[in-house]
Design an enzyme around this catalytic site. Structure first.
Site, short mmCIF file in Angstrom:
data_model
loop_
_atom_site.label_atom_id
_atom_site.label_comp_id
_atom_site.label_asym_id
_atom_site.label_seq_id
_atom_site.Cartn_x
_atom_site.Cartn_y
_atom_site.Cartn_z
N HIS A 1 -3.42 -5.83 1.22
CA HIS A 1 -2.72 -5.97 2.49
C HIS A 1 -2.59 -7.42 2.95
O HIS A 1 -3.43 -7.89 3.74
CB HIS A 1 -3.45 -5.18 3.57
CG HIS A 1 -3.31 -3.71 3.43
ND1 HIS A 1 -2.34 -2.98 4.07
CD2 HIS A 1 -4.02 -2.82 2.69
CE1 HIS A 1 -2.45 -1.70 3.74
NE2 HIS A 1 -3.46 -1.57 2.91
N CYS B 1 0.84 -1.21 0.00
CA CYS B 1 0.00 0.00 0.00
C CYS B 1 0.88 1.26 0.00
O CYS B 1 1.49 1.58 -1.00
CB CYS B 1 -0.96 -0.03 1.18
SG CYS B 1 -2.34 1.13 1.03
N GLU C 1 -0.69 -8.58 5.16
CA GLU C 1 -0.45 -8.66 6.61
C GLU C 1 -1.76 -8.68 7.40
O GLU C 1 -1.77 -9.05 8.58
CB GLU C 1 0.45 -7.50 7.07
CG GLU C 1 -0.23 -6.15 7.26
CD GLU C 1 -0.48 -5.42 5.95
OE1 GLU C 1 -0.44 -6.05 4.88
OE2 GLU C 1 -0.75 -4.20 6.00
#
Lengths: 238, 85
Positions: free
Chosen positions: A207, A90, A209
């Site tokens: 994302h 991002c 994560e």
């Protein structure tokens, strides 16, 4: 130096938001997470680097434009040039584009809306530090959350990116159909993530994560972190 | 040493879609202006530079525009005005 467990560094810029989740994801996937500070020219002997999401330096001027000149970016760029795995997520992707480590740039979403939802991505290549072991054509589900994620490039850059197969992920349907209906931000050719020619530097808007823990949502980020740890390990062994 | 004031105008390259410009363009008709087209939104950066002479200062501002103030992949820049103080 390094032991059997690869050390993965996560840079914290002022305004980073997802550094905590990235550190946690690394530990959850079996790596050793190391915090790195934007103001230090020290990578603390890590085997891979993550530039996390957020709004570095308030995203003033342009997303990533100021972070790109942070002191830590000097060793990060040298590490990338030596072939070390570097992943920008991002805002981190925006920093890598601003730094010239990846082609193109990001502008505001076509809709002008901040988009926050789970999306499906089609894997386009296994030749990258986060898709080692994945099969081109397979799809994974992970979330996006951004207001300026529309990746664009000059016509020459775009031609090079497609010719050299530098696209790592495209926004797609669950079954892998890539079309405008699946494009959440207007990115050219549905590009969600790209790599450099060597494949050691990757940037993506979604994302991973946020997608490693089955208790809180999709787990499409797991294979990406597994790949990153594997590639970091290769660096340890190599 | 003198101080020179510059204005740098940063705009999205022609041909690139400008979502902000489009939003402004679609808002104007509701206020009665139905005759507006091709709205583009850019950035205006004003700065003072201390330098020996105008040429040196201008050269520095151009350097700033290329390295930081604009992204040459998506934006054009113009150094608009020079006024010695």
């Amino acid at each position: 130096m390094t032991g059997a467990v690869p050390r993965v560094g996560v840079v914290t810029f002022p305004g980073s938001l997802d550094d905590g989740d990235a550190l946690r994801a690394i530990e959850q996937m079996g790596g050793h997470a190391v915090s790195l500070w934007h103001g230090e020219r020290d990578l603390r002997a890590v085997d891979a680097v993550i530039l996390p999401g957020g709004f570095s330096y308030g995203d003033y001027l342009r997303c990533g434009a100021i972070a790109r000149f942070a002191p830590v970016m000097e060793p990060v760029m040298a590490f990338a040039e030596r072939g070390g795995p570097v992943l920008g997520i991002c805002n981190g992707f925006q920093v890598l584009c601003e730094a010239g480590l990846l082609p193109g740039a990001m502008i505001r979403n076509r809709s002008l809306r901040f988009v926050c939802r789970d999306v499906w991505l089609r894997v386009e290549t296994a030749q990258s530090c986060i898709t080692d072991g994945l099969t081109p054509g397979e799809t994974i589900e992970i979330p996006i959350k951004h207001g300026e994620g529309q990746w664009i490039a000059t016509p020459e850059q775009l031609a090079d990116v497609e010719r050299d197969m530098l696209v790592v992920f495209r926004y797609a349907s669950r079954t892998g159909i890539v079309d405008e209906a699946q494009n959440p931000n207007g990115a050219v050719n549905n590009v969600a993530g790209i790599r450099n020619a060597a494949g050691n530097v990757v940037g993506l808007m979604p994302h991973p994560e946020h997608a490693v823990d089955p208790d809180v949502g999709p787990t499409g980020g797991q294979p990406l972190f597994a790949s990153l740890l594997h590639m970091a390990m290769a660096g340890v062994i190599g | 040493m003198k101080t020179f004031t510059f204005e740098v105008l940063v705009t999205l390259k022609d041909g690139l879609s400008d979502p902000q410009g489009k939003a402004v363009e679609s808002a104007l008709p509701s206020l009665g202006w139905t005759n507006v087209h091709h709205v583009r939104v850019g950035k205006h950066i004003k700065l003072d530079v201390d330098a020996e002479d105008e040429t040196t200062a201008l050269e520095q501002v151009r350097g700033m525009a290329v390295r930081l103030l604009s992204n040459p992949v998506i934006e054009d820049y113009q150094v608009l005005e020079v006024s010695p103080k």
